[in-house]
Design a protein around this motif. Structure first.
Motif, PDB file in Angstrom:
ATOM      1  N   ALA A 199       0.831  -1.207   0.000  1.00  0.00           N
ATOM      2  CA  ALA A 199       0.000   0.000   0.000  1.00  0.00           C
ATOM      3  C   ALA A 199       0.860   1.250   0.000  1.00  0.00           C
ATOM      4  N   THR A 200       1.961   1.217   0.751  1.00  0.00           N
ATOM      5  CA  THR A 200       2.883   2.354   0.768  1.00  0.00           C
ATOM      6  C   THR A 200       3.479   2.599  -0.603  1.00  0.00           C
ATOM      7  N   GLN A 201       3.923   1.531  -1.257  1.00  0.00           N
ATOM      8  CA  GLN A 201       4.489   1.673  -2.595  1.00  0.00           C
ATOM      9  C   GLN A 201       3.436   2.124  -3.600  1.00  0.00           C
ATOM     10  N   LEU A 204      -5.588   8.206   1.027  1.00  0.00           N
ATOM     11  CA  LEU A 204      -4.666   7.118   0.714  1.00  0.00           C
ATOM     12  C   LEU A 204      -3.587   6.987   1.792  1.00  0.00           C
ATOM     13  N   ASN A 205      -3.075   8.121   2.256  1.00  0.00           N
ATOM     14  CA  ASN A 205      -2.078   8.086   3.329  1.00  0.00           C
ATOM     15  C   ASN A 205      -2.680   7.572   4.636  1.00  0.00           C
ATOM     16  N   ALA A 206      -3.935   7.947   4.896  1.00  0.00           N
ATOM     17  CA  ALA A 206      -4.608   7.437   6.095  1.00  0.00           C
ATOM     18  C   ALA A 206      -4.753   5.917   6.016  1.00  0.00           C
ATOM     19  N   LEU A 207      -5.102   5.413   4.826  1.00  0.00           N
ATOM     20  CA  LEU A 207      -5.199   3.961   4.639  1.00  0.00           C
ATOM     21  C   LEU A 207      -3.834   3.306   4.842  1.00  0.00           C
ATOM     22  N   LYS A 208      -2.798   3.926   4.289  1.00  0.00           N
ATOM     23  CA  LYS A 208      -1.448   3.368   4.416  1.00  0.00           C
ATOM     24  C   LYS A 208      -1.014   3.288   5.871  1.00  0.00           C
ATOM     25  N   TRP A 209      -1.155   4.394   6.616  1.00  0.00           N
ATOM     26  CA  TRP A 209      -0.705   4.404   8.006  1.00  0.00           C
ATOM     27  C   TRP A 209      -1.599   3.549   8.898  1.00  0.00           C
ATOM     28  N   GLY A 210      -2.877   3.465   8.547  1.00  0.00           N
ATOM     29  CA  GLY A 210      -3.761   2.589   9.311  1.00  0.00           C
ATOM     30  C   GLY A 210      -3.362   1.125   9.169  1.00  0.00           C
ATOM     31  N   THR A 211      -3.028   0.718   7.937  1.00  0.00           N
ATOM     32  CA  THR A 211      -2.591  -0.659   7.709  1.00  0.00           C
ATOM     33  C   THR A 211      -1.271  -0.938   8.414  1.00  0.00           C
ATOM     34  N   LEU A 212      -0.342   0.021   8.343  1.00  0.00           N
ATOM     35  CA  LEU A 212       0.928  -0.144   9.039  1.00  0.00           C
ATOM     36  C   LEU A 212       0.733  -0.243  10.553  1.00  0.00           C
TER      37      LEU A 212
END
Length: 283
Positions: A22-24, A154-162
């Motif tokens: 997701a980050t990439q 998108l960043n919220a999704l990325k950091w939430g998954t992390l």
């Protein structure tokens, strides 16, 4: 307990791999769209009001020269391209050639403009505010008001998954440490005999570390398979064929995520086991 460790590692590392992908993915989409962002500085024309325009008067050549020099002098600006009314009208005719609005505008009503390419698309506010205050400028437009909310989510999704993967990784580490501690406690008599006959700490600890490492690697390999299957089934076979306007992650990004998953699986299995054994194994 070993099966529970493997399953916990499998789930947590799968989510960790998904977070890396997701980050990439966010970085790839952001790079593609941000590279195409231009700041458009629309100039005054007689029949358009607003901005720094004088009523019923278009931008003079002196004002255009000043605007261009000011923009080129800005350290955040890479290039400045002037688009005349004629060029803008031709582009309008091309884009709307099959639309009923094709004949709504004429060349006289089209605004000429400067197209500004930025060195860093994220550093746009200074250029926009500077251009808005120049005489002869009617409006300044860019795509950030549209793209920034998208990348915020998108960043919220990325950091939430992390964040979720980090919590599961901590849970896996605690479970591994507890499993090794219980194994050491169950074998305390045998370990006492080994110590009495002169066995070294490394000789005693190695079986526990290998047990933890094997469980961690099994979980890591299962997680790699899950990540690869998810990319193929969801991204390559579905999303990439349905939404072709976005650059999607591929095998290259997947292999990077899988490598990181395997590295974390080794660290996550050895370090907690080492700490638990050193702390609780008192023979």
């Amino acid at each position: 307990m070993t099966v529970a460790v493997i399953v916990t590692m499998w789930v947590s590392l799968s989510l960790f791999g998904a977070a890396l992908l997701a980050t990439q993915q966010v970085d790839m989409v952001k790079g593609k769209w941000y590279d195409k962002i231009e700041v458009s500085v629309f100039l005054c024309v007689p029949n358009v009001e607003g901005g720094q325009c004088t009523a019923n008067q278009g931008a003079t050549q002196a004002q255009k020269d000043t605007i261009k020099k000011t923009l080129e002098a800005n350290p955040q600006v890479a290039t400045v391209y002037y688009e005349s009314k004629h060029q803008a009208f031709e582009e309008y005719q091309r884009v709307y050639k099959d639309s009923p609005v094709k004949d709504v505008l004429t060349e006289d009503t089209i605004q000429d403009s400067f197209r500004v390419k930025l060195k860093n698309p994220e550093q746009y506010k200074g250029v926009v505010s500077q251009a808005q205050g120049l005489p002869g400028v009617q409006a300044v437009l860019d795509l950030h008001p549209v793209l920034d909310p998208l990348f915020m989510w998108l960043n919220a999704l990325k950091w939430g998954t992390l964040g979720m993967s980090a919590l599961l990784l901590v849970a896996a580490a605690l479970q591994i440490g507890n499993t090794i501690r219980m194994a050491a406690f169950a074998r305390r008599r045998e370990l006492g005999i080994m110590r009495l006959v002169g066995a070294s700490n490394a000789y005693i600890l190695t079986p526990f570390l290998l047990e933890s490492l094997v469980a961690g690697l099994i979980g890591g390999v299962l997680a790699c398979g899950t990540v690869a299957l998810g990319v193929y089934a969801i991204i390559m076979e579905k999303a990439a064929k349905t939404i072709t306007t976005i650059v999607w992650v591929g095998w290259h990004q997947t292999f990077i995520a899988m490598g990181a998953v395997l590295i974390v699986s080794v660290l996550l299995s050895v370090l907690p086991a080492l700490v638990a054994t050193k702390r609780y194994l008192k023979v």
